[in-house]
Design a protein around this motif. Structure first.
Motif, PDB file in Angstrom:
ATOM      1  N   TRP A  99      62.055 -18.140  45.428  1.00 58.88           N
ATOM      2  CA  TRP A  99      61.142 -17.301  45.952  1.00 58.88           C
ATOM      3  C   TRP A  99      61.785 -15.734  46.035  1.00 58.88           C
ATOM      4  N   TRP A 100      63.042 -15.951  46.212  1.00 59.05           N
ATOM      5  CA  TRP A 100      63.951 -14.645  46.342  1.00 59.05           C
ATOM      6  C   TRP A 100      63.832 -14.074  44.847  1.00 59.05           C
ATOM      7  N   GLY A 101      63.853 -15.001  43.858  1.00 59.01           N
ATOM      8  CA  GLY A 101      63.777 -14.451  42.575  1.00 59.01           C
ATOM      9  C   GLY A 101      62.795 -13.740  42.160  1.00 59.01           C
ATOM     10  N   ALA A 102      61.504 -14.165  42.886  1.00 61.47           N
ATOM     11  CA  ALA A 102      60.089 -13.808  42.552  1.00 61.47           C
ATOM     12  C   ALA A 102      59.788 -12.431  43.213  1.00 61.47           C
ATOM     13  N   THR A 103      60.786 -11.741  43.649  1.00 63.83           N
ATOM     14  CA  THR A 103      60.501 -10.575  44.624  1.00 63.83           C
ATOM     15  C   THR A 103      59.741  -9.609  43.918  1.00 63.83           C
ATOM     16  N   PRO A 104      60.459  -9.269  42.495  1.00 62.59           N
ATOM     17  CA  PRO A 104      59.667  -8.205  41.955  1.00 62.59           C
ATOM     18  C   PRO A 104      58.255  -8.635  41.580  1.00 62.59           C
ATOM     19  N   LEU A 105      57.834  -9.998  41.473  1.00 64.19           N
ATOM     20  CA  LEU A 105      56.300 -10.154  41.278  1.00 64.19           C
ATOM     21  C   LEU A 105      55.501 -10.034  42.120  1.00 64.19           C
ATOM     22  N   VAL A 106      56.307 -10.241  43.571  1.00 60.08           N
ATOM     23  CA  VAL A 106      55.473 -10.001  44.891  1.00 60.08           C
ATOM     24  C   VAL A 106      55.332  -8.659  45.019  1.00 60.08           C
ATOM     25  N   ALA A 107      56.063  -7.461  44.627  1.00 55.82           N
ATOM     26  CA  ALA A 107      55.908  -6.477  44.710  1.00 55.82           C
ATOM     27  C   ALA A 107      54.914  -5.809  43.816  1.00 55.82           C
ATOM     28  N   VAL A 108      54.903  -6.273  42.714  1.00 50.28           N
ATOM     29  CA  VAL A 108      53.912  -6.097  41.714  1.00 50.28           C
ATOM     30  C   VAL A 108      52.763  -6.165  42.212  1.00 50.28           C
ATOM     31  N   SER A 109      52.351  -7.307  42.685  1.00 48.20           N
ATOM     32  CA  SER A 109      51.103  -7.818  43.214  1.00 48.20           C
ATOM     33  C   SER A 109      50.713  -6.891  44.365  1.00 48.20           C
ATOM     34  N   LEU A 110      51.623  -6.736  45.211  1.00 44.76           N
ATOM     35  CA  LEU A 110      51.272  -5.839  46.545  1.00 44.76           C
ATOM     36  C   LEU A 110      50.892  -4.280  46.218  1.00 44.76           C
ATOM     37  N   LEU A 111      51.766  -3.957  44.978  1.00 44.78           N
ATOM     38  CA  LEU A 111      51.198  -2.525  44.592  1.00 44.78           C
ATOM     39  C   LEU A 111      49.784  -2.574  43.965  1.00 44.78           C
ATOM     40  N   LEU A 112      49.567  -3.565  43.158  1.00 43.88           N
ATOM     41  CA  LEU A 112      47.872  -3.758  42.684  1.00 43.88           C
ATOM     42  C   LEU A 112      46.904  -3.793  43.794  1.00 43.88           C
ATOM     43  N   HIS A 113      47.435  -4.538  44.747  1.00 44.31           N
ATOM     44  CA  HIS A 113      46.457  -4.784  45.981  1.00 44.31           C
ATOM     45  C   HIS A 113      46.389  -3.299  46.654  1.00 44.31           C
ATOM     46  N   LEU A 114      47.296  -2.539  46.767  1.00 48.46           N
ATOM     47  CA  LEU A 114      47.183  -1.234  47.471  1.00 48.46           C
ATOM     48  C   LEU A 114      46.956  -0.006  47.031  1.00 48.46           C
ATOM     49  N   LEU A 115      47.488   0.083  45.826  1.00 50.42           N
ATOM     50  CA  LEU A 115      47.220   1.603  45.158  1.00 50.42           C
ATOM     51  C   LEU A 115      45.754   1.969  44.919  1.00 50.42           C
ATOM     52  N   PRO A 116      45.151   1.312  44.007  1.00 49.03           N
ATOM     53  CA  PRO A 116      43.648   1.682  43.656  1.00 49.03           C
ATOM     54  C   PRO A 116      42.813   1.849  45.107  1.00 49.03           C
ATOM     55  N   GLY A 117      42.946   0.829  45.953  1.00 43.98           N
ATOM     56  CA  GLY A 117      42.083   1.109  47.209  1.00 43.98           C
ATOM     57  C   GLY A 117      42.567   2.135  47.858  1.00 43.98           C
ATOM     58  N   ALA A 118      43.763   2.257  48.066  1.00 46.13           N
ATOM     59  CA  ALA A 118      44.436   3.291  48.910  1.00 46.13           C
ATOM     60  C   ALA A 118      43.788   4.758  48.247  1.00 46.13           C
ATOM     61  N   LEU A 119      43.750   4.942  46.945  1.00 43.72           N
ATOM     62  CA  LEU A 119      43.317   6.153  46.653  1.00 43.72           C
ATOM     63  C   LEU A 119      41.921   6.402  46.774  1.00 43.72           C
ATOM     64  N   LEU A 120      41.004   5.331  46.762  1.00 45.41           N
ATOM     65  CA  LEU A 120      39.682   5.541  47.199  1.00 45.41           C
ATOM     66  C   LEU A 120      39.362   5.831  48.531  1.00 45.41           C
ATOM     67  N   LEU A 121      40.336   5.261  49.516  1.00 46.93           N
ATOM     68  CA  LEU A 121      40.167   5.410  50.722  1.00 46.93           C
ATOM     69  C   LEU A 121      40.666   6.659  51.373  1.00 46.93           C
ATOM     70  N   VAL A 122      41.741   7.279  50.572  1.00 46.62           N
ATOM     71  CA  VAL A 122      42.173   8.708  50.758  1.00 46.62           C
ATOM     72  C   VAL A 122      41.079   9.593  50.591  1.00 46.62           C
ATOM     73  N   ALA A 123      40.567   9.321  49.473  1.00 48.11           N
ATOM     74  CA  ALA A 123      39.426  10.340  48.992  1.00 48.11           C
ATOM     75  C   ALA A 123      38.018  10.138  49.966  1.00 48.11           C
ATOM     76  N   ALA A 124      37.965   9.123  50.769  1.00 46.69           N
ATOM     77  CA  ALA A 124      36.712   8.748  51.561  1.00 46.69           C
ATOM     78  C   ALA A 124      37.037   9.218  53.086  1.00 46.69           C
ATOM     79  N   ARG A 125      38.461   9.909  53.000  1.00 44.83           N
ATOM     80  CA  ARG A 125      38.918  10.444  54.300  1.00 44.83           C
ATOM     81  C   ARG A 125      39.020   9.362  55.365  1.00 44.83           C
ATOM     82  N   ALA A 126      39.594   8.375  55.001  1.00 42.62           N
ATOM     83  CA  ALA A 126      39.442   7.074  55.922  1.00 42.62           C
ATOM     84  C   ALA A 126      41.191   7.457  56.853  1.00 42.62           C
ATOM     85  N   THR A 127      41.049   6.678  57.930  1.00 44.38           N
ATOM     86  CA  THR A 127      42.245   6.711  58.841  1.00 44.38           C
ATOM     87  C   THR A 127      43.393   6.415  58.060  1.00 44.38           C
TER      88      THR A 127
END
Length: 667
Positions: free
Chosen positions: A8-36
């Protein structure tokens, strides 16, 4: 090829990739919607699912290959449209001095504010994430471990199909088990996300899915729940800490869905649900002006469609939980608008009538579809009787998982507090979900089966979302009990609160060891080579497939009995798989091969050539042989000594054959 020895330590880069894919697209829309800011983080994964769903839709319709570029384009376009709509809405009304803020309130020094935020918001979230990760990862030995349950082979093959064809559409994923059908729907959200992780990280489908599922269950789920508790309970640290301690060992979710099935897509949908529910709570609140909340509703609608493409039953469960809040909120807002603007009364009436009609027609249409009608006559097997089902759900247990009395008592106290503080929708959603579980677990006919048909009438699917209102109510209950300290020790209220906080904390903590042990037992039950459990595909068998078939990059397909683990042979050796699941719709050449391949008749040989089948595997150690579909794969059994089938590898109960009797090696 499937890597061995991955940690699982060796899979850290994959975990980071999955987290970025979960966060970045939605965060952009929520910032545009002026969310907290907290909403931008907590609700980003489910909004990202909406972006992924939109990208999957247009790439499927246009034939564009699935990948990161379509996702980036969709994110930019969706973010731009959200910004334009939010700005247009902002012109409709005056801008208040502050959205729900109280400027006259005293402001703490920056250092004190940072410390308080760290202790009341960041620390509980970290505890929930670390605790969930620690509890779940103990049941999954490594990212390359093979899940041994019914549906795991299907999901891995579906991901391999997306990667090879570049089509992440719902019909393409559905064709994994129904290759002759062009209309078999299967929600592709999980597989589309996992395909991006596999592409960016160069991961095998088995590794990519294990990583993505663990990220959803141990990171996305806790973060979403902490956001939901914050939106419902307000800035109350007691509620957040109580949920942070209880969440990792609440077995109805995610442990149960990671054990049974394995219901990965369903688990992904439930893990994303709290973020969307929190967004709905904020949009129905009154701390922000109406135009801003309208923008949040817009983003929530897109996220809801994306959630349905992760798994429809998760969206339905969220509707059951959220409808008791949404319906009164919409009614109040409509009455307020018509009171202020009498000329809008007729339009509001027409719109509400239209919504009701569309809803009724939609329910009728869905109820008459072949898939739903088939569900009404299947899954008639019950797992318990009504009395036991009621007792189980009252203690947040099932017939597979033990209950937790302390959590149940906190839920009861929280339910009373919720009714008193005008949060009764939580109690209604909780009771509706609990009632559906009782029907699914104990009713084999009547209205109970109709109510739960869209959940495949499986109690484990129905009960999993119960964790959402249960944990929030438990947080409210803990806060209420700690608040009694002020009455017990009126002279020193802080001492009273601290004493009761310790008592409540110890009561919850006492249940963590047994809950963690039960979670590890249930999750690990279907991983690895268990001497006391029937294994679908062992590590030795996986190595055999790689050693014998992996060195033959001829692109020929592999056939195998799915009741003997044959669905794993192709995906573990980088070959196409003919049969990926014992379910699905199989006809024509596929049905002929599964029933008669061993006969090698001219018709069979023609089917072999048409489907480009070069190899067949047989494992005489079979599983689920009491399934009614077991006899339909008789043509893939008893292959030893058959002329035209050349053994090219053998280990234990598994033999790999090359088809020579049909000239398969020549194409």
């Amino acid at each position: 090829m499937l890597p061995t020895g991955t940690t699982w330590w060796g899979a850290t880069p994959l975990v980071a990739v999955s987290l970025l894919l979960h966060l970045l697209p939605g965060a952009l829309l929520l910032v545009a919607a002026r969310a907290t800011p907290r909403m931008v983080v907590g609700a980003a994964p489910v909004v990202s699912a909406g972006v992924v769903g939109a990208a999957v839709a247009w790439t499927t319709w246009t034939g564009v290959r699935w990948g990161v570029i379509p996702l980036l384009l969709t994110t930019v376009v969706a973010g731009g449209l959200t910004l334009l709509v939010v700005r247009a809405l902002a012109r409709w009304g005056p801008v208040p001095a502050a959205d729900g803020a109280t400027p006259s309130a005293p402001v703490s020094p920056p250092g004190r504010r940072s410390f308080r935020w760290a202790m009341t918001s960041l620390a509980p979230a970290v505890v929930a994430i670390v605790g969930s990760w620690w509890v779940l990862v103990r049941g999954i030995p490594s990212p390359s471990s093979l899940q041994q349950s019914h549906d795991a082979g299907y999901h891995v093959n579906a991901l391999a199909r997306v990667l090879s064809t570049g089509d992440a559409g719902w019909y393409s994923v559905g064709a994994t088990s129904s290759p002759l059908s062009t209309t078999t729907f299967y929600p592709p959200g999980l597989h589309a996300h996992a395909a991006l992780v596999a592409q960016l990280g160069g991961a095998h489908p088995v590794v990519a899915l294990n990583v993505v599922v663990l990220v959803l269950a141990a990171v996305v789920w806790p973060v979403g729940m902490m956001l939901l508790v914050r939106e419902v309970a307000g800035p109350d640290p007691v509620a957040r800490w109580a949920v942070a301690l209880a969440l990792p060992v609440t077995l109805v979710f995610p442990t149960l869905l990671l054990h049974f099935g394995v219901l990965w897509s369903n688990a992904a949908g439930v893990a994303l649900s709290p973020g969307l529910l929190a967004l709905m709570v904020a949009a129905c609140g009154s701390s922000a002006r109406l135009t801003r909340r309208a923008g949040w509703f817009l983003v929530a609608a897109g996220a809801g469609l994306g959630l349905a493409l992760v798994h429809p039953s998760a969206a339905l469960s969220l509707l059951v939980l959220g409808a008791p809040m949404l319906v009164p909120a919409v009614w109040r807002q409509t009455r307020e608008l018509t009171r202020r603007h009498p000329q809008a009364r007729r339009a509001a009436t027409w719109w509400l009538t239209l919504v009701v009609l569309v809803g009724v027609v939609g329910v009728v249409v869905v109820a008459r579809t072949p898939n739903v009608r088939s569900l009404l006559v299947s899954r008639a097997r019950t797992v318990t009787d009504p009395g036991d089902a009621v007792r189980e759900v009252l203690t947040l247990g099932t017939h597979l998982t033990p209950g937790w009395l302390v959590l149940a008592l906190l839920v009861a106290v929280g339910a009373v507090q919720a009714v008193r503080t005008r949060r009764a929708w939580l109690v209604v959603g909780y009771l509706l979900t609990a009632t559906m579980y009782v029907f699914a677990a104990s009713a084999s006919s009547g209205w109970g089966t109709l109510v739960t048909a869209l959940w495949d009438r499986e109690p484990y699917r129905v009960v999993a979302p119960l964790a959402v209102p249960a944990l929030v109510l438990a947080g409210l209950g803990a806060s209420c009990l700690v608040g009694l300290g002020e009455r017990l020790v009126p002279a020193r209220p802080l001492v009273g609160r601290a004493a009761l906080a310790v008592v409540v904390g110890l009561a919850i903590t006492a249940g963590i060891p047994s809950g963690a042990a039960s979670s590890e037992r249930l999750v690990s039950h279907n991983y690895g080579d268990q001497q006391w459990w029937r294994t679908v595909v062992s590590e030795r068998e996986a190595a055999l497939y790689e050693q014998v078939l992996g060195v033959r990059p001829d692109g020929l397909a592999v056939a195998g009995d799915p009741f003997g683990g044959g669905q794993w042979a192709g995906v573990l050796s980088a070959h196409p798989s003919v049969f990926t699941h014992f379910g699905g719709v199989l006809g024509g050449d596929y049905d002929l091969l599964r029933r008669h391949l061993r006969e090698l008749t001219p018709q069979v040989c023609q089917a072999v050539r048409d489907l480009h089948v070069g190899y067949v595997v047989e494992d005489t150690d079979r599983v689920w042989d009491n399934d009614p579909r077991f006899p339909t794969y008789a043509g893939l059994r008893g292959l030893a000594g058959i002329g035209g089938l050349e053994p090219i590898g053998q280990d234990g109960t598994v033999t790999v054959y090359r088809i020579t009797g049909c000239g398969a090696a020549s194409f």
